[in-house]
Scaffold this active site. Structure first.
Site, PDB file in Angstrom:
ATOM      1  N   HIS A 160      27.214  33.325  33.619  1.00 57.26           N
ATOM      2  CA  HIS A 160      28.435  32.760  33.032  1.00 57.26           C
ATOM      3  C   HIS A 160      28.064  32.193  31.650  1.00 57.26           C
ATOM      4  CE1 HIS A 160      32.371  31.347  32.626  1.00 57.26           C
ATOM      5  NE2 HIS A 160      32.457  30.474  33.612  1.00 57.26           N
ATOM      6  N   ARG A 209      35.901  39.623  32.885  1.00 58.72           N
ATOM      7  CA  ARG A 209      35.614  38.644  33.939  1.00 58.72           C
ATOM      8  C   ARG A 209      35.670  39.415  35.252  1.00 58.72           C
ATOM      9  NH1 ARG A 209      36.011  32.877  34.656  1.00 58.72           N
ATOM     10  NH2 ARG A 209      36.717  32.313  36.738  1.00 58.72           N
ATOM     11  N   GLN A 259      30.397  29.683  29.545  1.00 59.12           N
ATOM     12  CA  GLN A 259      30.444  28.302  30.024  1.00 59.12           C
ATOM     13  C   GLN A 259      29.264  27.500  29.479  1.00 59.12           C
ATOM     14  OE1 GLN A 259      32.886  26.706  32.119  1.00 59.12           O
ATOM     15  NE2 GLN A 259      31.764  24.978  31.256  1.00 59.12           N
ATOM     16  N   ASP A 268      28.289  22.709  40.617  1.00 65.07           N
ATOM     17  CA  ASP A 268      29.371  23.696  40.740  1.00 65.07           C
ATOM     18  C   ASP A 268      29.855  23.674  42.185  1.00 65.07           C
ATOM     19  OD1 ASP A 268      31.103  25.785  40.170  1.00 65.07           O
ATOM     20  OD2 ASP A 268      29.562  27.325  39.998  1.00 65.07           O
ATOM     21  N   ARG A 321      35.330  25.136  25.956  1.00 59.99           N
ATOM     22  CA  ARG A 321      35.381  26.589  26.186  1.00 59.99           C
ATOM     23  C   ARG A 321      36.133  27.249  25.034  1.00 59.99           C
ATOM     24  NH1 ARG A 321      35.063  28.849  31.315  1.00 59.99           N
ATOM     25  NH2 ARG A 321      35.370  30.822  30.221  1.00 59.99           N
ATOM     26  N   CYS A 362      31.682  22.911  35.770  1.00 55.58           N
ATOM     27  CA  CYS A 362      32.446  23.953  35.073  1.00 55.58           C
ATOM     28  C   CYS A 362      33.891  24.063  35.556  1.00 55.58           C
ATOM     29  CB  CYS A 362      31.737  25.299  35.177  1.00 55.58           C
ATOM     30  SG  CYS A 362      31.511  25.884  36.867  1.00 55.58           S
TER      31      CYS A 362
END
Length: 309
Positions: free
Chosen positions: A137, A110, A140, A225, A293, A265
């Site tokens: 991502h 990450r 996700q 987001d 997730r 998310c």
């Protein structure tokens, strides 16, 4: 063995490292693993396997879901931050990749720069998973697609609205539109469109508009987001003024299909990118999405790390 690249190894640098068939199979397996977990059925398919988790960006959901996922699959996860590894002291990525991949069975990263993941994968002899970069991502999106499938069935041919910044999540939704064959409408302020090359590759399925209401029209899913991601805090005030018309509120949701779902998310800022009435309302599936997730990543870990039968 490790003097150069190891191209034979499967990675998840973006969703496009998967075929459409593999991506759909992962979603189905994630749903099955979720059922098994809840039923208390043994599914320790990665016994004895170790996952190295490199965090250059802070995390809640990513760390907990990968760490718990490896535990539930019978394996082990190691948390590695730049503060307590040589990565934070300037060791070349290539060297870290060569060394770590001789000790663990998979590596999750990450970080900020997509190039970090690409270079790590190029020199790793084990699978590398992109757990978020400024560009993509993918993990996700696997959770998002699992969530949609659980609630509404196959997303093929459906209409999805992305409202907000043309960021890493938007890029991953564009890739998902290609893999899962759905229509994507992107509503973003002028100057905040997604990357041109990523968009162009999916332009047969994607449309950029600059009006949230137009994007939301008859949509089966609306996603958004935060307006300022990690590393963009200094732009917060400027972005707030620019993005204010792009809040997902009841009026935007009213333009969507009657049974449209809302996703985010997380973490979310109520009163900014989404109204409290939407994220805490009956069309929101953000908590299922967050939980998934865990299950989607378990399916991914199994896919990449499970020894061949």
């Amino acid at each position: 063995m490790d003097a150069g690249h190891t191209p034979h190894c499967r990675h998840l640098r973006s969703l496009l490292d998967l075929s459409s068939e593999e991506a759909r199979a992962l979603i189905n397996r994630a749903i099955e693993l979720k059922r098994m977990q809840r039923a208390g059925e043994d599914h320790r398919t990665l016994a004895g396997k170790a996952l190295g988790m490199i965090f250059e960006k802070s995390s809640t959901r990513t760390r907990v879901s990968f760490e718990t996922g490896m535990f539930q699959l019978g394996g082990h996860a190691l948390f590695l931050s730049p503060r307590d590894t040589q990565l934070g002291r300037g060791e070349p990525i290539e060297d870290s990749a060569r060394v770590l991949s001789r000790m663990v069975d998979g590596i999750m990263i990450r970080t900020f720069d997509q190039e970090t993941v690409e270079r790590f994968a190029a020199y790793s002899s084990v699978p590398v998973i992109n757990a978020l970069t400024d560009r993509f991502h993918p993990c996700q999106l696997l959770a998002d697609l699992q969530t949609f499938t659980e609630h509404r069935g196959d997303i093929r041919g459906k209409r999805v609205a992305w409202i907000g910044d043309g960021n890493n999540m938007c890029h991953s939704f564009i890739n998902a539109a290609r893999l899962f064959d759905f229509e994507l409408r992107i509503a973003c302020p002028e100057g905040y469109a997604p990357d041109g090359a990523i968009y162009a590759a999916a332009s047969d399925r994607c449309t950029i508009v600059h009006d949230p209401a137009a994007a939301a029209e008859d949509a089966d899913l609306i996603a958004t987001d935060v307006w300022a991601s990690m590393g963009q805090e200094e732009e917060q005030a400027h972005r707030q003024a620019l993005f204010a018309p792009f809040q997902v509120d009841d009026a935007v949701m009213a333009r969507a299909a009657k049974d449209a779902l809302f996703m985010h998310c997380l973490p979310a800022h109520r009163g900014e990118e989404v109204s409290a009435s939407v994220i805490d309302g009956p069309q929101s599936v953000v908590w299922d999405e967050a939980e998934n997730r865990l299950h989607a990543q378990k399916a991914l870990l199994e896919f990449l790390l499970k020894p061949a039968a």
